[in-house]
Scaffold this motif. Sequence first.
Motif, PDB file in Angstrom:
ATOM      1  N   ALA A  31       0.886  -1.164   0.170  1.00  0.00           N
ATOM      2  CA  ALA A  31      -0.165  -0.062   0.182  1.00  0.00           C
ATOM      3  C   ALA A  31       0.785   1.416   0.199  1.00  0.00           C
ATOM      4  O   ALA A  31       0.526   2.398  -0.741  1.00  0.00           O
ATOM      5  N   PRO A  32       1.975   1.376   0.706  1.00  0.00           N
ATOM      6  CA  PRO A  32       2.573   2.694   0.515  1.00  0.00           C
ATOM      7  C   PRO A  32       3.082   2.917  -0.740  1.00  0.00           C
ATOM      8  O   PRO A  32       3.216   4.016  -1.106  1.00  0.00           O
ATOM      9  N   VAL A  33       3.607   1.955  -1.497  1.00  0.00           N
ATOM     10  CA  VAL A  33       4.081   2.517  -2.989  1.00  0.00           C
ATOM     11  C   VAL A  33       2.599   2.742  -3.825  1.00  0.00           C
ATOM     12  O   VAL A  33       2.710   3.705  -4.520  1.00  0.00           O
ATOM     13  N   VAL A  34       1.707   1.972  -3.543  1.00  0.00           N
ATOM     14  CA  VAL A  34       0.534   2.470  -4.378  1.00  0.00           C
ATOM     15  C   VAL A  34       0.041   3.861  -4.067  1.00  0.00           C
ATOM     16  O   VAL A  34      -0.111   4.710  -4.770  1.00  0.00           O
ATOM     17  N   GLN A  35      -0.065   4.289  -2.686  1.00  0.00           N
ATOM     18  CA  GLN A  35      -0.194   5.787  -2.057  1.00  0.00           C
ATOM     19  C   GLN A  35       0.762   6.592  -2.868  1.00  0.00           C
ATOM     20  O   GLN A  35       0.304   7.697  -3.162  1.00  0.00           O
ATOM     21  N   SER A  36       2.101   6.354  -3.107  1.00  0.00           N
ATOM     22  CA  SER A  36       3.039   7.411  -3.439  1.00  0.00           C
ATOM     23  C   SER A  36       2.859   7.377  -5.242  1.00  0.00           C
ATOM     24  O   SER A  36       2.999   8.560  -5.311  1.00  0.00           O
ATOM     25  N   LEU A  37       2.261   6.176  -5.606  1.00  0.00           N
ATOM     26  CA  LEU A  37       2.140   6.547  -7.112  1.00  0.00           C
ATOM     27  C   LEU A  37       0.939   7.100  -7.425  1.00  0.00           C
ATOM     28  O   LEU A  37       0.841   8.039  -8.485  1.00  0.00           O
ATOM     29  N   ASP A  77      -6.371  -1.373   3.478  1.00  0.00           N
ATOM     30  CA  ASP A  77      -5.116  -0.528   3.385  1.00  0.00           C
ATOM     31  C   ASP A  77      -4.961  -0.155   1.759  1.00  0.00           C
ATOM     32  O   ASP A  77      -4.651   0.682   1.672  1.00  0.00           O
ATOM     33  N   MET A  78      -5.229  -1.120   1.072  1.00  0.00           N
ATOM     34  CA  MET A  78      -5.279  -0.611  -0.613  1.00  0.00           C
ATOM     35  C   MET A  78      -6.456   0.382  -1.004  1.00  0.00           C
ATOM     36  O   MET A  78      -5.955   1.271  -1.616  1.00  0.00           O
ATOM     37  N   SER A  79      -7.549   0.300  -0.330  1.00  0.00           N
ATOM     38  CA  SER A  79      -8.359   1.332  -0.321  1.00  0.00           C
ATOM     39  C   SER A  79      -8.162   2.731  -0.168  1.00  0.00           C
ATOM     40  O   SER A  79      -8.518   3.698  -0.662  1.00  0.00           O
ATOM     41  N   LYS A  80      -7.507   2.627   1.208  1.00  0.00           N
ATOM     42  CA  LYS A  80      -6.932   4.061   1.489  1.00  0.00           C
ATOM     43  C   LYS A  80      -5.781   4.555   0.762  1.00  0.00           C
ATOM     44  O   LYS A  80      -5.715   5.889   0.557  1.00  0.00           O
ATOM     45  N   ALA A  81      -5.000   3.536   0.298  1.00  0.00           N
ATOM     46  CA  ALA A  81      -3.736   3.939  -0.606  1.00  0.00           C
ATOM     47  C   ALA A  81      -4.203   4.623  -2.037  1.00  0.00           C
ATOM     48  O   ALA A  81      -3.618   5.083  -2.668  1.00  0.00           O
ATOM     49  N   GLY A  82      -5.501   4.306  -2.493  1.00  0.00           N
ATOM     50  CA  GLY A  82      -6.160   4.842  -3.590  1.00  0.00           C
ATOM     51  C   GLY A  82      -6.216   3.815  -4.879  1.00  0.00           C
ATOM     52  O   GLY A  82      -6.430   4.260  -6.097  1.00  0.00           O
TER      53      GLY A  82
END
Length: 189
Positions: free
Chosen positions: A13-19, A43-48
């Motif tokens: 998720a942190p990488v998804v969020q940064s992208l 987590d993936m929903s929150k990450a976008g």
Amino acid sequence: MDGHFVPNLTFGAPVVQSLRDKFPGVIFEVHMMVSNPEQWIDDMSKAGADVYTFHLEASENPTQTIEKIRSKGMLAGCGIKPKTAVEPLDDLAPSLDVLLVMTVEPGFGGQSFMSDMMSKVRYLRERHPDANIEVDGGLSPKTIETAAEAGANFIVSGSAVVKSSDPKSVISELRGVVNKYRKVNQAES
């Protein structure tokens, strides 16, 4: 990939969020090759993430997994490994946005395309003419025609794109073939 469902590890998720922050208009599909896919939905929903695709083999209750994905505002996808029968995915199809047929054994890039998986793609396309049918594994300019002709309209191509000296050209070629067959398939239905 979590090192359990498949032997490799990959980003979360942190990488998804940064992208997501850098590419706000892009649709993000996360293909979760993990044990217990329900664990990562929040987590993936929150990450976008926009589309959350899990593996049928990893979920104890796929219907509940789909409901949880939808409750978080994401589209739901479900995939099957090459050795998994297609019928259980067919049963879930009305509640899914993406039907994924793996065309390699998941977990490692650079594998050869398994053309015998196209019978599963054809089976799904015949029963669900308007579905988004995705194939993942070994897709390249040499294999795209086979996949698109069978009815795949979502393509995951890793090695063929990233190892190319002209990735834009490869993407354009793959997209062109898929669009050609989408028009053919729409005309036939």
